[in-house]
Design a protein around this motif. Structure first.
Motif, PDB file in Angstrom:
ATOM      1  N   ALA A  52      25.732   2.982   3.550  1.00  0.00           N
ATOM      2  CA  ALA A  52      24.267   3.015   3.655  1.00  0.00           C
ATOM      3  C   ALA A  52      23.645   3.456   2.330  1.00  0.00           C
ATOM      4  O   ALA A  52      22.602   2.938   1.914  1.00  0.00           O
ATOM      5  N   ASP A  55      23.595   0.589  -0.059  1.00  0.00           N
ATOM      6  CA  ASP A  55      22.485  -0.330   0.222  1.00  0.00           C
ATOM      7  C   ASP A  55      21.183   0.171  -0.405  1.00  0.00           C
ATOM      8  O   ASP A  55      20.390  -0.615  -0.934  1.00  0.00           O
ATOM      9  N   ILE A  56      20.977   1.474  -0.360  1.00  0.00           N
ATOM     10  CA  ILE A  56      19.769   2.061  -0.961  1.00  0.00           C
ATOM     11  C   ILE A  56      19.804   1.897  -2.480  1.00  0.00           C
ATOM     12  O   ILE A  56      18.811   1.510  -3.102  1.00  0.00           O
ATOM     13  N   ASN A 121      13.270   2.808  -0.461  1.00  0.00           N
ATOM     14  CA  ASN A 121      13.638   4.027   0.257  1.00  0.00           C
ATOM     15  C   ASN A 121      14.318   4.919  -0.775  1.00  0.00           C
ATOM     16  O   ASN A 121      15.311   4.530  -1.378  1.00  0.00           O
ATOM     17  N   GLY A 123      16.287   7.589  -0.737  1.00  0.00           N
ATOM     18  CA  GLY A 123      17.701   7.881  -0.568  1.00  0.00           C
ATOM     19  C   GLY A 123      18.096   9.256  -1.059  1.00  0.00           C
ATOM     20  O   GLY A 123      19.278   9.576  -1.130  1.00  0.00           O
ATOM     21  N   THR A 127      20.178   8.654   4.245  1.00  0.00           N
ATOM     22  CA  THR A 127      20.506   7.244   4.040  1.00  0.00           C
ATOM     23  C   THR A 127      19.976   6.393   5.177  1.00  0.00           C
ATOM     24  O   THR A 127      20.199   5.195   5.219  1.00  0.00           O
ATOM     25  N   SER A 128      19.250   6.984   6.090  1.00  0.00           N
ATOM     26  CA  SER A 128      18.720   6.263   7.242  1.00  0.00           C
ATOM     27  C   SER A 128      17.646   5.264   6.809  1.00  0.00           C
ATOM     28  O   SER A 128      16.673   5.648   6.158  1.00  0.00           O
ATOM     29  N   PRO A 129      17.814   3.983   7.168  1.00  0.00           N
ATOM     30  CA  PRO A 129      16.793   2.999   6.784  1.00  0.00           C
ATOM     31  C   PRO A 129      15.464   3.212   7.508  1.00  0.00           C
ATOM     32  O   PRO A 129      14.421   2.798   7.025  1.00  0.00           O
ATOM     33  N   GLU A 130      15.501   3.881   8.661  1.00  0.00           N
ATOM     34  CA  GLU A 130      14.259   4.146   9.399  1.00  0.00           C
ATOM     35  C   GLU A 130      13.456   5.278   8.767  1.00  0.00           C
ATOM     36  O   GLU A 130      12.280   5.424   9.017  1.00  0.00           O
ATOM     37  N   THR A 132      11.678   6.325   6.120  1.00  0.00           N
ATOM     38  CA  THR A 132      11.019   5.901   4.887  1.00  0.00           C
ATOM     39  C   THR A 132       9.742   6.704   4.679  1.00  0.00           C
ATOM     40  O   THR A 132       9.085   7.120   5.628  1.00  0.00           O
TER      41      THR A 132
END
Length: 168
Positions: A52, A55-56, A121, A123, A127-130, A132
């Protein structure tokens, strides 16, 4: 001069703290431990979720794709090293230098993306995409964290110079 409203130098606690070097040493310790806490807090979720975090990092579009996985694995361990070093005082000067290099790099990456109009995001702490926030908040927060890091470095250098000169 009759009863001056100003305290004598010997009666002024702040004056005694500055003269003894205790104020500088105290600020050095407080800022160093605060910075250690920030780096320790920052590395936790990244260590647990390297994919995760990768990805950030990729969303920032500042590293070649081949370097993203390595950065996602290495950065949290570097942050943990910095935190432990600042608490234990082992390699403290190097850890403060590394902390400042990272903070300048992180802040610069945010500014760079803000100027490009990207809303990434951060980060920094999750690391949570939610999870933000706004880019303005990230810039403000990371600007304050950069200031903390620079102040910790400055007070460390000042305390070391006072220690070397025999200032007690």
């Amino acid at each position: 001069m009759k009863n001056s409203p100003l305290p004598k130098k010997d009666d002024n606690l702040l004056y005694r703290l500055v003269e003894s070097g205790q104020l500088t040493r105290s600020l050095d310790m407080i800022l160093r431990l605060a910075l250690a806490f920030v780096f320790f807090w920052a590395c936790q979720d990244k260590l647990a979720n390297p994919k995760a975090f990768a990805d950030i990092i990729a969303a920032y579009r500042v590293l070649p794709d081949a370097l993203v996985p390595m950065a996602a694995v290495a950065l949290p361990w570097i942050e943990l090293f910095i935190a432990v070093s600042l608490v234990t005082k082992v390699w403290r000067s190097g850890a403060l230098l590394l902390a400042n290099v990272l903070m300048v790099t992180f802040f610069s990456a945010l500014v760079f993306n803000a100027l490009r109009g990207l809303d990434v995001n951060c980060g920094c702490f999750t690391t949570s995409p939610e999870h933000t926030g706004s880019m303005k908040w990230y810039l403000l927060r990371d600007g304050m964290l950069l200031t903390l890091s620079l102040a910790a470095g400055w007070f460390h250098i000042k305390a070391e110079r006072e220690r070397e000169s025999g200032f007690r």
